[in-house]
Motif scaffolding. Structure first.
Motif, PDB file in Angstrom:
ATOM      1  N   SER A  56      17.698  20.790   6.952  1.00 21.14           N
ATOM      2  CA  SER A  56      16.331  20.275   6.942  1.00 21.14           C
ATOM      3  C   SER A  56      15.999  19.516   8.225  1.00 21.14           C
ATOM      4  O   SER A  56      14.829  19.286   8.534  1.00 21.14           O
ATOM      5  CB  SER A  56      16.117  19.372   5.733  1.00 21.14           C
ATOM      6  OG  SER A  56      16.983  18.244   5.782  1.00 21.14           O
ATOM      7  N   ASP A  57      17.028  19.121   8.976  1.00 22.44           N
ATOM      8  CA  ASP A  57      16.814  18.379  10.224  1.00 22.44           C
ATOM      9  C   ASP A  57      16.832  19.278  11.449  1.00 22.44           C
ATOM     10  O   ASP A  57      16.722  18.788  12.576  1.00 22.44           O
ATOM     11  CB  ASP A  57      17.894  17.304  10.385  1.00 22.44           C
ATOM     12  CG  ASP A  57      17.812  16.228   9.311  1.00 22.44           C
ATOM     13  OD1 ASP A  57      16.685  15.934   8.872  1.00 22.44           O
ATOM     14  OD2 ASP A  57      18.866  15.706   8.910  1.00 22.44           O
ATOM     15  N   ALA A  89      20.184  27.336  12.367  1.00 19.98           N
ATOM     16  CA  ALA A  89      18.799  27.362  12.852  1.00 19.98           C
ATOM     17  C   ALA A  89      18.207  28.761  12.774  1.00 19.98           C
ATOM     18  O   ALA A  89      18.906  29.757  12.952  1.00 19.98           O
ATOM     19  CB  ALA A  89      18.737  26.858  14.287  1.00 19.98           C
ATOM     20  N   VAL A  90      16.902  28.835  12.513  1.00 21.20           N
ATOM     21  CA  VAL A  90      16.186  30.106  12.606  1.00 21.20           C
ATOM     22  C   VAL A  90      16.062  30.471  14.083  1.00 21.20           C
ATOM     23  O   VAL A  90      15.576  29.677  14.892  1.00 21.20           O
ATOM     24  CB  VAL A  90      14.783  30.009  11.969  1.00 21.20           C
ATOM     25  CG1 VAL A  90      13.976  31.281  12.237  1.00 21.20           C
ATOM     26  CG2 VAL A  90      14.893  29.770  10.470  1.00 21.20           C
ATOM     27  N   TYR A 100       8.170  23.888  15.256  1.00 22.84           N
ATOM     28  CA  TYR A 100       8.732  23.491  16.539  1.00 22.84           C
ATOM     29  C   TYR A 100       8.721  21.985  16.750  1.00 22.84           C
ATOM     30  O   TYR A 100       8.881  21.500  17.875  1.00 22.84           O
ATOM     31  CB  TYR A 100       7.976  24.192  17.667  1.00 22.84           C
ATOM     32  CG  TYR A 100       8.222  25.671  17.674  1.00 22.84           C
ATOM     33  CD1 TYR A 100       9.446  26.191  18.083  1.00 22.84           C
ATOM     34  CD2 TYR A 100       7.248  26.558  17.217  1.00 22.84           C
ATOM     35  CE1 TYR A 100       9.689  27.548  18.059  1.00 22.84           C
ATOM     36  CE2 TYR A 100       7.482  27.919  17.189  1.00 22.84           C
ATOM     37  CZ  TYR A 100       8.714  28.408  17.615  1.00 22.84           C
ATOM     38  OH  TYR A 100       8.953  29.766  17.578  1.00 22.84           O
ATOM     39  N   ALA A 101       8.542  21.237  15.677  1.00 22.13           N
ATOM     40  CA  ALA A 101       8.531  19.781  15.791  1.00 22.13           C
ATOM     41  C   ALA A 101       9.934  19.210  15.972  1.00 22.13           C
ATOM     42  O   ALA A 101      10.102  18.084  16.447  1.00 22.13           O
ATOM     43  CB  ALA A 101       7.876  19.164  14.556  1.00 22.13           C
ATOM     44  N   LYS A 102      10.959  19.988  15.584  1.00 25.51           N
ATOM     45  CA  LYS A 102      12.348  19.532  15.692  1.00 25.51           C
ATOM     46  C   LYS A 102      13.140  20.488  16.572  1.00 25.51           C
ATOM     47  O   LYS A 102      12.790  21.656  16.723  1.00 25.51           O
ATOM     48  CB  LYS A 102      12.990  19.467  14.301  1.00 25.51           C
ATOM     49  CG  LYS A 102      12.295  18.532  13.326  1.00 25.51           C
ATOM     50  CD  LYS A 102      12.939  18.620  11.955  1.00 25.51           C
ATOM     51  CE  LYS A 102      12.225  17.728  10.951  1.00 25.51           C
ATOM     52  NZ  LYS A 102      12.795  17.851   9.582  1.00 25.51           N
ATOM     53  N   SER A 103      14.248  19.982  17.113  1.00 31.43           N
ATOM     54  CA  SER A 103      15.136  20.801  17.933  1.00 31.43           C
ATOM     55  C   SER A 103      16.159  21.521  17.067  1.00 31.43           C
ATOM     56  O   SER A 103      16.469  21.097  15.948  1.00 31.43           O
ATOM     57  CB  SER A 103      15.873  19.923  18.955  1.00 31.43           C
ATOM     58  OG  SER A 103      14.975  19.378  19.895  1.00 31.43           O
ATOM     59  N   SER A 104      16.698  22.617  17.598  1.00 35.36           N
ATOM     60  CA  SER A 104      17.805  23.312  16.947  1.00 35.36           C
ATOM     61  C   SER A 104      19.108  22.623  17.346  1.00 35.36           C
ATOM     62  O   SER A 104      19.108  21.506  17.886  1.00 35.36           O
ATOM     63  CB  SER A 104      17.825  24.780  17.379  1.00 35.36           C
ATOM     64  OG  SER A 104      18.231  24.895  18.734  1.00 35.36           O
ATOM     65  N   LEU A 105      20.224  23.297  17.141  1.00 40.23           N
ATOM     66  CA  LEU A 105      21.518  22.750  17.542  1.00 40.23           C
ATOM     67  C   LEU A 105      21.802  22.968  19.020  1.00 40.23           C
ATOM     68  O   LEU A 105      22.848  22.548  19.515  1.00 40.23           O
ATOM     69  CB  LEU A 105      22.638  23.398  16.711  1.00 40.23           C
ATOM     70  CG  LEU A 105      22.610  23.130  15.204  1.00 40.23           C
ATOM     71  CD1 LEU A 105      23.739  23.886  14.529  1.00 40.23           C
ATOM     72  CD2 LEU A 105      22.713  21.642  14.908  1.00 40.23           C
TER      73      LEU A 105
END
Length: 458
Positions: free
Chosen positions: A229-230, A373-374, A213-218
């Protein structure tokens, strides 16, 4: 620890004797009160006339008869509505973690955390450091973590928090030597994700304590061409403020006590809670051997739907009764759409859910796969006025073997927020038509066939 997995699996298989209740005609078999119970900020029950006026005013534009729905839901779950709350939707990890970190940093008396996953990674270490800092500053910190959800986490990670004064309970230990109580219930897991701060603010939804959860999805991103990967996981959480927080607190304390743990340290866990908003909330929890409260709430909402059923589900392996209720809704003209993972962190669940697509598509249900995204969110909005966010997946494990918690919010304004989020996810998804599904490769069909035999234990 990996050597334990065959034994754990054997225990799961041997314990496969539970079954869901018959809810085929739940909405017609219940005997609800004429007007559902509504609790005020002071814990009092509104008078019948006040309840009727509030409910009629709030739900006049809804397709669903929400007054009837609320009464049926109360009869099925035994849980009253609570008025006067503020409910804030939180999307994905960065936004949710920022709000939880802010709440923790401002805590003055107590922090209660209940989580399925608590990883030892950069985000998990930051979370643990903040809890330690608050405990050492005089705030009482209590943590319940699931033993299977954290099975790969070194014990030293939790020992460090315990040494700093944080009070911890491992839910249903995998190791029977650490058992508290008389029964080893390895198949029963605590899948809730709850944070309660000072007894005045509660968070819940699908988000665990993990670097995923360190990064946002779309979601609501202006750039839809990101590298995989982003992209972080797509998930939904809520922040609740107001009288309903007391229900979260009570459920946390009950779980702590059921684990035969030491008494919670003294603290002001139940402060006076003023009404701070206009949201009507029902905090619905379920646990193994209980009353199937969340399952019944979902089924009733589907059975009572008049216009639309929009579900977002990370792990979607519905039982036969849920499938039948969704198809019946579609056949009476309800717009039934489900957003499901296009990529998943669980291959078996992924393919077990796919095994039902032929039946769902033939029944008029439209299926969409979130791209890139997952997907980990567990939400639904029905007729734009009955909404739920929580930890519960639509599968047998969630309804039979997990302790789960969902918030049900009644009303058009929150329903519009939920509907807008659902439409955003649709824009990031690909529809799976009947023709497209029939063209899938034979290898996928074999995986689906194989996974379906395991759907009870997934």
């Amino acid at each position: 620890m990996r050597s334990c997995f065959p034994l754990i699996l054997l225990c799961w298989i041997m314990s496969a004797c539970a079954s869901l209740p018959n809810v085929k005609n739940l909405n017609t078999e219940l005997e609800p009160a004429a007007t559902p119970k509504v609790i005020t900020g002071k814990g009092a029950v509104l008078s019948v006339n006040s309840r009727a006026a509030l409910l009629n005013k709030r739900w006049a534009k809804s397709g669903m008869d929400l007054k009837t729905q609320a009464a049926l839901e109360e009869a099925a779950t035994g849980v009253p509505l609570i008025k006067g709350n503020k409910v804030t939707l939180l999307f994905d990890g960065p936004q949710t973690m920022a709000e939880m970190f802010k709440a923790i940093s401002e805590a003055r008396s107590s922090i209660n955390l209940e989580t399925y996953i608590f990883d030892q990674d950069p985000l998990g270490l930051k979370f643990a450091d903040m809890l330690i800092e608050k405990q050492q500053a005089g705030v009482t910190v209590n943590v319940i973590y699931d033993s299977v959800g954290t099975i790969g986490v070194p014990q030293a990670f939790f020992d460090r928090m315990r040494a700093a004064g944080v009070h911890l309970v491992a839910f249903n230990p995998v190791n029977p030597a650490k058992l508290r109580g008389d029964e080893w219930k390895i198949n029963n897991r605590d899948h809730r994700k709850v944070l309660i701060v000072d007894g005045k603010m509660a968070f819940t939804g699908g988000i665990n304590i993990s670097d995923t959860y360190a990064k946002s999805s779309l979601f609501r991103s202006k750039s839809k061409d990101k590298d995989k990967s982003d992209v972080g996981w797509r998930d939904t959480h809520v922040k609740v403020e107001g009288p309903a927080v007391a229900a979260f607190q009570w459920l946390f304390i009950r779980t702590w006590a059921q684990q035969d743990a030491a008494d919670l340290p003294d603290g002001n866990y139940f402060p006076v809670l003023s009404e701070v908003g206009d949201k009507l909330v029902r905090v619905v929890a379920s646990e193994p051997g209980g009353g199937f409260e969340i399952y019944k709430a979902y089924i009733l909402a589907i059975q009572e739907a008049k216009k639309s059923i929009h579900i977002t589900s990370a792990y979607f392996v519905p039982d036969e009764q849920t499938v039948a209720a969704l198809i019946a809704a579609a056949q009476r003209g309800v717009d039934v759409k489900v957003v499901l993972p296009g990529v998943s962190d669980s291959g078996l669940v992924f393919h077990a859910g796919h095994a039902l697509y032929d039946q769902l598509l033939a029944g008029g249900i439209r299926i969409f796969h979130l791209k890139l995204a997952v997907l980990h969110a567990k939400t639904a909005v029905i007729d734009g006025a009955w909404s739920t966010v929580g930890s519960t997946n639509i599968d047998m494990r969630s309804f039979l073997h997990n302790s789960e918690l969902n918030v049900v919010v009644l009303g058009d304004s929150f329903g519009r927020e939920m509907e807008n989020a659902f439409q955003e996810d649709l824009r990031d998804s690909e529809e799976i038509t009947k023709a497209k599904w029939e063209a899938r490769p034979l290898s996928d069909r074999i995986k689906e066939w194989s996974a379906r035999f395991m759907n009870y234990w997934l």
